[in-house]
Design a protein around this motif. Structure first.
Motif, PDB file in Angstrom:
ATOM      1  N   VAL A 212       0.866  -1.183   0.000  1.00 12.00           N
ATOM      2  CA  VAL A 212       0.000   0.000   0.000  1.00 12.00           C
ATOM      3  C   VAL A 212       0.903   1.234   0.000  1.00 12.00           C
ATOM      4  O   VAL A 212       2.053   1.179   0.455  1.00 12.00           O
ATOM      5  N   PRO A 213       0.401   2.363  -0.528  1.00 14.43           N
ATOM      6  CA  PRO A 213       1.260   3.545  -0.688  1.00 14.43           C
ATOM      7  C   PRO A 213       1.702   4.185   0.620  1.00 14.43           C
ATOM      8  O   PRO A 213       2.727   4.850   0.661  1.00 14.43           O
ATOM      9  N   ASN A 214       0.919   4.028   1.685  1.00 10.67           N
ATOM     10  CA  ASN A 214       1.225   4.716   2.942  1.00 10.67           C
ATOM     11  C   ASN A 214       1.350   3.721   4.089  1.00 10.67           C
ATOM     12  O   ASN A 214       0.841   2.605   4.017  1.00 10.67           O
ATOM     13  N   ALA A 215       2.016   4.159   5.135  1.00  9.60           N
ATOM     14  CA  ALA A 215       2.216   3.297   6.298  1.00  9.60           C
ATOM     15  C   ALA A 215       0.882   2.980   6.975  1.00  9.60           C
ATOM     16  O   ALA A 215      -0.061   3.776   6.940  1.00  9.60           O
ATOM     17  N   ILE A 216       0.819   1.800   7.586  1.00  8.86           N
ATOM     18  CA  ILE A 216      -0.348   1.364   8.347  1.00  8.86           C
ATOM     19  C   ILE A 216       0.039   1.356   9.827  1.00  8.86           C
ATOM     20  O   ILE A 216       0.984   0.675  10.224  1.00  8.86           O
ATOM     21  N   TYR A 217      -0.694   2.091  10.642  1.00  4.75           N
ATOM     22  CA  TYR A 217      -0.375   2.223  12.062  1.00  4.75           C
ATOM     23  C   TYR A 217      -1.375   1.508  12.964  1.00  4.75           C
ATOM     24  O   TYR A 217      -1.329   1.675  14.187  1.00  4.75           O
ATOM     25  N   SER A 218      -2.277   0.729  12.397  1.00  2.48           N
ATOM     26  CA  SER A 218      -3.301   0.072  13.199  1.00  2.48           C
ATOM     27  C   SER A 218      -3.450  -1.378  12.759  1.00  2.48           C
ATOM     28  O   SER A 218      -2.950  -1.778  11.700  1.00  2.48           O
ATOM     29  N   SER A 219      -4.146  -2.151  13.566  1.00  2.00           N
ATOM     30  CA  SER A 219      -4.510  -3.499  13.155  1.00  2.00           C
ATOM     31  C   SER A 219      -5.797  -3.434  12.344  1.00  2.00           C
ATOM     32  O   SER A 219      -6.592  -2.497  12.499  1.00  2.00           O
ATOM     33  N   PRO A 220      -6.049  -4.392  11.463  1.00  2.00           N
ATOM     34  CA  PRO A 220      -7.268  -4.352  10.647  1.00  2.00           C
ATOM     35  C   PRO A 220      -8.479  -4.873  11.397  1.00  2.00           C
ATOM     36  O   PRO A 220      -8.366  -5.517  12.437  1.00  2.00           O
TER      37      PRO A 220
ATOM     38  N   TYR B 183     -10.494  -4.730   6.484  1.00  2.00           N
ATOM     39  CA  TYR B 183     -10.601  -3.272   6.388  1.00  2.00           C
ATOM     40  C   TYR B 183      -9.472  -2.639   7.191  1.00  2.00           C
ATOM     41  O   TYR B 183      -9.296  -2.957   8.373  1.00  2.00           O
ATOM     42  N   VAL B 184      -8.727  -1.726   6.565  1.00  2.00           N
ATOM     43  CA  VAL B 184      -7.629  -1.076   7.267  1.00  2.00           C
ATOM     44  C   VAL B 184      -7.371   0.296   6.653  1.00  2.00           C
ATOM     45  O   VAL B 184      -7.422   0.461   5.432  1.00  2.00           O
ATOM     46  N   PRO B 185      -7.150   1.335   7.473  1.00  2.00           N
ATOM     47  CA  PRO B 185      -6.788   2.641   6.922  1.00  2.00           C
ATOM     48  C   PRO B 185      -5.290   2.730   6.672  1.00  2.00           C
ATOM     49  O   PRO B 185      -4.482   2.134   7.392  1.00  2.00           O
ATOM     50  N   SER B 186      -4.951   3.474   5.643  1.00  2.00           N
ATOM     51  CA  SER B 186      -3.553   3.719   5.279  1.00  2.00           C
ATOM     52  C   SER B 186      -3.465   5.150   4.771  1.00  2.00           C
ATOM     53  O   SER B 186      -4.029   5.471   3.711  1.00  2.00           O
ATOM     54  N   GLY B 187      -2.786   6.012   5.529  1.00  2.00           N
ATOM     55  CA  GLY B 187      -2.751   7.415   5.155  1.00  2.00           C
ATOM     56  C   GLY B 187      -4.144   8.016   5.198  1.00  2.00           C
ATOM     57  O   GLY B 187      -4.866   7.908   6.176  1.00  2.00           O
TER      58      GLY B 187
ATOM     59  N   SER C  26      -5.931   8.561   8.960  1.00  2.00           N
ATOM     60  CA  SER C  26      -6.583   7.727   9.965  1.00  2.00           C
ATOM     61  C   SER C  26      -5.603   6.665  10.435  1.00  2.00           C
ATOM     62  O   SER C  26      -5.000   5.955   9.626  1.00  2.00           O
ATOM     63  N   ASN C  27      -5.429   6.571  11.754  1.00  2.00           N
ATOM     64  CA  ASN C  27      -4.507   5.592  12.338  1.00  2.00           C
ATOM     65  C   ASN C  27      -5.225   4.617  13.269  1.00  2.00           C
ATOM     66  O   ASN C  27      -4.604   4.014  14.135  1.00  2.00           O
ATOM     67  N   CYS C  28      -6.526   4.457  13.091  1.00  2.00           N
ATOM     68  CA  CYS C  28      -7.314   3.650  14.017  1.00  2.00           C
ATOM     69  C   CYS C  28      -7.653   2.289  13.430  1.00  2.00           C
ATOM     70  O   CYS C  28      -7.643   2.093  12.221  1.00  2.00           O
ATOM     71  N   THR C  29      -7.950   1.343  14.313  1.00  2.00           N
ATOM     72  CA  THR C  29      -8.546   0.081  13.898  1.00  2.00           C
ATOM     73  C   THR C  29     -10.033   0.331  13.662  1.00  2.00           C
ATOM     74  O   THR C  29     -10.730   0.772  14.572  1.00  2.00           O
ATOM     75  N   PRO C  30     -10.538   0.080  12.453  1.00  2.00           N
ATOM     76  CA  PRO C  30     -11.953   0.368  12.191  1.00  2.00           C
ATOM     77  C   PRO C  30     -12.874  -0.485  13.055  1.00  2.00           C
ATOM     78  O   PRO C  30     -12.481  -1.517  13.596  1.00  2.00           O
ATOM     79  N   LEU C  31     -14.105  -0.030  13.158  1.00  2.00           N
ATOM     80  CA  LEU C  31     -15.171  -0.777  13.814  1.00  2.00           C
ATOM     81  C   LEU C  31     -16.146  -1.271  12.755  1.00  2.00           C
ATOM     82  O   LEU C  31     -16.602  -0.481  11.924  1.00  2.00           O
ATOM     83  N   ILE C  32     -16.459  -2.563  12.774  1.00  2.00           N
ATOM     84  CA  ILE C  32     -17.531  -3.091  11.941  1.00  2.00           C
ATOM     85  C   ILE C  32     -18.761  -3.170  12.821  1.00  2.00           C
ATOM     86  O   ILE C  32     -18.802  -3.916  13.801  1.00  2.00           O
ATOM     87  N   GLY C  33     -19.776  -2.378  12.502  1.00  2.00           N
ATOM     88  CA  GLY C  33     -20.952  -2.268  13.339  1.00  2.00           C
ATOM     89  C   GLY C  33     -21.862  -3.470  13.255  1.00  2.00           C
ATOM     90  O   GLY C  33     -21.661  -4.393  12.464  1.00  2.00           O
ATOM     91  N   ARG C  34     -22.901  -3.420  14.053  1.00  2.00           N
ATOM     92  CA  ARG C  34     -23.822  -4.549  14.150  1.00  2.00           C
ATOM     93  C   ARG C  34     -24.578  -4.798  12.846  1.00  2.00           C
ATOM     94  O   ARG C  34     -25.062  -5.905  12.601  1.00  2.00           O
ATOM     95  N   ASP C  35     -24.673  -3.761  11.985  1.00  2.00           N
ATOM     96  CA  ASP C  35     -25.340  -3.914  10.693  1.00  2.00           C
ATOM     97  C   ASP C  35     -24.348  -4.033   9.542  1.00  2.00           C
ATOM     98  O   ASP C  35     -24.739  -3.953   8.377  1.00  2.00           O
TER      99      ASP C  35
END
Length: 276
Positions: A45-53, A62-66, A88-97
């Protein structure tokens, strides 16, 4: 409020959030004893990843990068990219829906459909570091660098906010009775009711970057820089402290037998018994 099975399975994925569930125990529902740990795939990926997916129930990653949220299939095939307004440097949340929620450094909270289209984006705080946690009733809880814990609807409307006493870079956890637990950079751990009333706060003495984890009996575990792991009762009373040489910046993990695992700034992984 919910039982142990629901804690593991209510979310929209196999690993739907930081810590795997709303208690942030990091317990998996899968038996990995036969997993050899072999390398499966890698995608540049073009940018560093600072979180877990986060991983959906269909295996989508799902993971943010830059300034981009990226989705990959179970075999690493790129599925889609969504441009964000800031890093965005966070681990995303997959919601209940199945909705994907994440935050960006400019204080926006994002809701993204599983197909990569934007559902909504809201300016909530001056700056965010961590993504929200979602309670089983759908309420989203997220802490801001401005020191507030925010409660929002699934459409991004603010229900309430409460000041925690310092910048929040951690992911809130939700206890069995619906109580929200959050820690901040000034060493405070807070318990907050679902209606936004602070039950108690306790200062553990130093920065808490890992956030709280909650055991089945309600004990709250927090990693503390320069100290180690602190165990608190649901009423905010210290049960015990396990000291490390340099302390811990991690979110403690809790095994099925009750043991607590925490990484340390001295380079070791510690296994701690429930009695400390």
């Amino acid at each position: 409020f919910y039982n142990d099975i629901e804690v593991q399975l209510w979310g929209g994925g196999s690993w739907p959030m930081m810590g795997g569930n709303v208690l942030h125990t990091s317990q998996s529902t899968f038996n990995t004893s036969s997993n050899s740990g072999g390398f499966l795939w890698r995608v540049p990926v073009p940018n560093a990843i600072y979180s877990s997916p986060a991983v959906g129930s269909d295996g989508t990653v799902y993971v943010p990068s830059g300034k981009t949220l990226r989705a990959f299939g179970p075999g690493g095939t790129p599925l889609w990219n969504l441009s964000l307004s800031a890093t965005s440097n966070c681990t995303p949340l997959i919601g209940r829906d199945g909705m994907i929620y994440l935050t960006t450094a400019d204080g926006r909270l994002w809701a993204v459909n599983p197909n990569g289209t934007l559902r909504w984006s809201r300016k909530v705080a001056p700056h965010f570091w961590a993504a929200p946690t979602q309670a089983p009733n759908g309420t989203l809880y997220v802490g801001g660098i401005d020191g507030y814990l925010y409660a929002l609807t699934e459409e991004g409307d603010i229900l309430w906010k409460v000041y925690t006493g310092g910048p929040v870079e951690t992911y809130p956890a939700v206890g069995h009775n619906g109580t929200i637990y959050v820690s901040n950079d000034n060493g405070y751990v807070l318990a907050v009711s679902p209606s936004g009333r602070a039950y108690w706060s306790y200062n553990v003495g130093n920065v808490t970057l890992g956030g709280p984890s909650i055991a089945p009996d309600g004990t709250i575990y927090v990693g503390v820089r320069g100290l180690g792991v602190v165990a608190l009762t649901p009423r905010g009373v210290v049960k015990w402290t396990c000291e490390f040489e340099r302390g811990s910046d991690t979110n403690p993990s809790i095994s099925y037998n009750g043991d607590i695992y925490a990484g340390s700034l001295d380079g070791y992984l510690y296994d701690i018994s429930p009695d400390g």
